[in-house]
Write a protein that holds these residues in place. Structure first.
Motif, mmCIF file in Angstrom:
data_model
loop_
_atom_site.group_PDB
_atom_site.id
_atom_site.type_symbol
_atom_site.label_atom_id
_atom_site.label_comp_id
_atom_site.label_asym_id
_atom_site.label_seq_id
_atom_site.Cartn_x
_atom_site.Cartn_y
_atom_site.Cartn_z
ATOM 1 N N CYS A 220 0.857 -1.118 0.034
ATOM 2 C CA CYS A 220 0.040 -0.064 -0.015
ATOM 3 C C CYS A 220 0.901 1.137 0.107
ATOM 4 N N ALA A 221 0.474 2.226 -0.634
ATOM 5 C CA ALA A 221 1.032 3.538 -0.898
ATOM 6 C C ALA A 221 0.238 4.460 -0.197
ATOM 7 N N PHE A 222 0.586 5.222 1.124
ATOM 8 C CA PHE A 222 -0.107 5.638 1.991
ATOM 9 C C PHE A 222 -0.073 7.398 1.665
ATOM 10 N N LYS A 223 -1.015 8.059 1.503
ATOM 11 C CA LYS A 223 -1.033 9.349 1.151
ATOM 12 C C LYS A 223 -0.435 10.266 2.043
ATOM 13 N N THR A 224 0.335 11.330 1.772
ATOM 14 C CA THR A 224 0.809 12.222 2.926
ATOM 15 C C THR A 224 0.320 13.729 2.689
ATOM 16 N N ASN A 225 -0.441 13.809 1.569
ATOM 17 C CA ASN A 225 -0.875 15.442 1.297
ATOM 18 C C ASN A 225 -2.254 14.984 0.292
ATOM 19 N N ASN A 226 -2.997 16.201 0.494
ATOM 20 C CA ASN A 226 -4.486 16.069 0.168
ATOM 21 C C ASN A 226 -4.521 15.894 -1.466
ATOM 22 N N LYS A 227 -3.186 15.712 -2.076
ATOM 23 C CA LYS A 227 -3.375 15.428 -3.738
ATOM 24 C C LYS A 227 -3.252 14.023 -3.962
ATOM 25 N N SER A 228 -2.981 13.373 -3.016
ATOM 26 C CA SER A 228 -2.796 12.040 -3.289
ATOM 27 C C SER A 228 -3.935 10.897 -2.604
ATOM 28 N N TYR A 229 -3.790 9.835 -3.154
ATOM 29 C CA TYR A 229 -5.023 8.871 -2.508
ATOM 30 C C TYR A 229 -4.098 7.498 -1.963
ATOM 31 N N ASN A 230 -4.805 7.060 -0.997
ATOM 32 C CA ASN A 230 -4.208 5.559 -0.517
ATOM 33 C C ASN A 230 -4.177 4.809 -1.660
ATOM 34 N N SER A 231 -3.099 3.962 -1.998
ATOM 35 C CA SER A 231 -3.231 3.403 -3.340
ATOM 36 C C SER A 231 -2.804 1.758 -3.155
ATOM 37 N N PHE A 232 -3.418 0.831 -3.627
ATOM 38 C CA PHE A 232 -2.801 -0.557 -3.572
ATOM 39 C C PHE A 232 -1.862 -0.585 -4.933
ATOM 40 N N ILE A 233 -0.569 -1.075 -4.540
ATOM 41 C CA ILE A 233 0.428 -1.045 -5.516
ATOM 42 C C ILE A 233 1.103 -2.441 -5.330
ATOM 43 N N TYR A 234 1.620 -2.584 -6.822
ATOM 44 C CA TYR A 234 2.237 -3.932 -6.998
ATOM 45 C C TYR A 234 3.291 -3.655 -8.020
ATOM 46 N N SER A 235 4.360 -4.641 -7.967
ATOM 47 C CA SER A 235 5.442 -4.510 -9.045
ATOM 48 C C SER A 235 6.232 -5.852 -9.118
ATOM 49 N N GLY A 236 7.025 -5.790 -10.259
ATOM 50 C CA GLY A 236 7.778 -7.033 -10.602
ATOM 51 C C GLY A 236 9.187 -6.395 -11.182
ATOM 52 N N GLY A 237 10.243 -6.907 -10.930
ATOM 53 C CA GLY A 237 11.446 -6.536 -11.593
ATOM 54 C C GLY A 237 12.549 -7.505 -11.523
ATOM 55 N N ALA A 238 13.814 -7.022 -11.910
ATOM 56 C CA ALA A 238 14.975 -7.763 -11.720
ATOM 57 C C ALA A 238 16.291 -6.930 -11.322
ATOM 58 N N GLY A 239 17.275 -7.351 -11.070
ATOM 59 C CA GLY A 239 18.345 -6.811 -10.768
ATOM 60 C C GLY A 239 19.828 -7.638 -10.473
ATOM 61 N N ALA A 240 20.614 -6.852 -10.012
ATOM 62 C CA ALA A 240 21.908 -7.427 -9.383
ATOM 63 C C ALA A 240 22.571 -6.929 -8.496
ATOM 64 N N VAL A 241 23.277 -7.793 -7.660
ATOM 65 C CA VAL A 241 23.986 -7.370 -6.457
ATOM 66 C C VAL A 241 25.552 -7.513 -6.712
ATOM 67 N N VAL A 242 26.104 -6.461 -6.573
ATOM 68 C CA VAL A 242 27.617 -6.045 -6.879
ATOM 69 C C VAL A 242 28.255 -6.403 -5.587
ATOM 70 N N PRO A 243 29.138 -7.337 -5.336
ATOM 71 C CA PRO A 243 29.594 -7.233 -3.764
ATOM 72 C C PRO A 243 30.962 -6.566 -3.712
ATOM 73 N N ILE A 244 30.920 -5.705 -2.529
ATOM 74 C CA ILE A 244 31.996 -4.758 -2.311
ATOM 75 C C ILE A 244 32.948 -5.222 -0.982
ATOM 76 N N GLY A 245 32.753 -6.395 -0.626
ATOM 77 C CA GLY A 245 33.276 -6.855 0.754
ATOM 78 C C GLY A 245 32.503 -8.176 0.987
ATOM 79 N N PRO A 246 32.997 -8.571 2.208
ATOM 80 C CA PRO A 246 32.143 -9.936 2.669
ATOM 81 C C PRO A 246 30.966 -9.610 3.302
ATOM 82 N N HIS A 247 30.493 -8.168 3.647
ATOM 83 C CA HIS A 247 29.374 -7.864 4.185
ATOM 84 C C HIS A 247 28.368 -6.542 3.594
#
Length: 196
Positions: free
Chosen positions: A134-161
Motif C-alpha cells: 500500500c502507498a499511503f498518502k501524505t498530502n491532500n493531492k494523493s490517494y491511498n493506493s494498492f501497489i504491486y511491482s515486478g522486476g529484476a536486478g543484480a547485487v555487486v559485492p564490495i566486501g564480505p558484508h
C-alpha cells in the motif's frame, strides 16, 4: 530469423545460469536506496483548460531481506515517493481585468509505500522480484493506493558484508486526485546493502 540482440540475450542468460549458483541463503540483509520513477501511462490532458504533462518522481527506500531457502528470499520495505508535475505551472500567471492570478498547479503527489514480496536469485548475483503493498498518502493531492511491482536486478559485492544492489522494476497503482488512472511506472533503484 532470430534478431542478433535476442540471440545475445539468450546466450547471456544461459551462460549466467550455468556459471553461477543461487546466492547462499544464510544471511539477512538491510539495504538503503534511492530511486528514480518514470511514469509510463501519463501524458498530456486537460486540467482546467490547460495542457499538463506529468513528470517523473524520485524516492528513498529501506528494505529488509531474509532467506526462506538458499535462492528464495522474503522482502519487506518502506519508502518515500515524490511525484512532480510540469514545473511551468509554478511560475505561470493569468491576467483578467488587470488582476493577476496564479495558474493552478497540480501536484506534487507524495506517498509512503509499504510493501512485502519475494526475491528469487536465479544466479549468484542476479535476481527477479515481485512485491505488493500500500502507498499511503501524505498530502491532500494523493490517494491511498494498492501497489504491486515486478522486476529484476543484480547485487555487486564490495566486501564480505557489503554490496550495491542495482534494480529495475515495473510498478503500478499510485493514484491522485487529478488523474483517473493508476500510474504505471518504471523504477530504477540503487541501494547500499549490508549483510549480517
Amino acid at each position: 530469423m532470430i534478431k542478433p540482440i535476442h540471440f545475445l540475450l539468450t546466450v547471456l542468460f544461459i551462460a549466467f545460469s550455468f556459471i553461477a549458483q543461487g546466492q547462499r541463503g544464510n544471511q539477512t540483509s538491510l539495504s538503503v536506496g534511492t530511486e528514480l520513477d518514470v511514469p509510463l501511462n501519463i501524458g498530456s490532458y486537460q486540467y482546467s483548460g490547460n495542457d499538463i504533462t506529468y513528470k517523473g518522481g524520485f524516492g528513498v527506500n529501506l528494505k529488509l531481506e531474509t532467506p526462506i531457502t538458499q535462492a528464495l528470499h522474503f522482502t519487506a520495505g518502506a519508502g518515500y515517493i515524490y511525484f512532480e508535475s510540469n514545473r511551468y505551472y509554478l511560475y505561470s500567471v493569468e491576467y483578467s481585468s488587470s488582476q493577476v492570478y496564479p495558474k493552478l498547479h497540480p501536484g506534487p503527489y507524495v506517498y509512503l509505500p509499504v510493501v512485502a514480496g519475494l526475491k528469487y536469485y536465479w544466479a549468484k548475483y542476479f535476481y527477479v522480484s515481485a512485491e505488493t503493498g500500500c502507498a499511503f498518502k501524505t498530502n491532500n493531492k494523493s490517494y491511498n493506493s494498492f501497489i504491486y511491482s515486478g522486476g529484476a536486478g543484480a547485487v555487486v559485492p564490495i566486501g564480505p558484508h557489503h554490496g550495491l544492489d542495482f534494480g529495475v522494476r515495473f510498478e503500478r497503482g499510485y493514484k491522485n486526485i487529478d488523474y483517473n488512472h493508476p500510474i504505471d511506472q518504471l523504477g530504477l533503484n540503487v541501494a547500499y546493502k549490508y549483510r549480517f
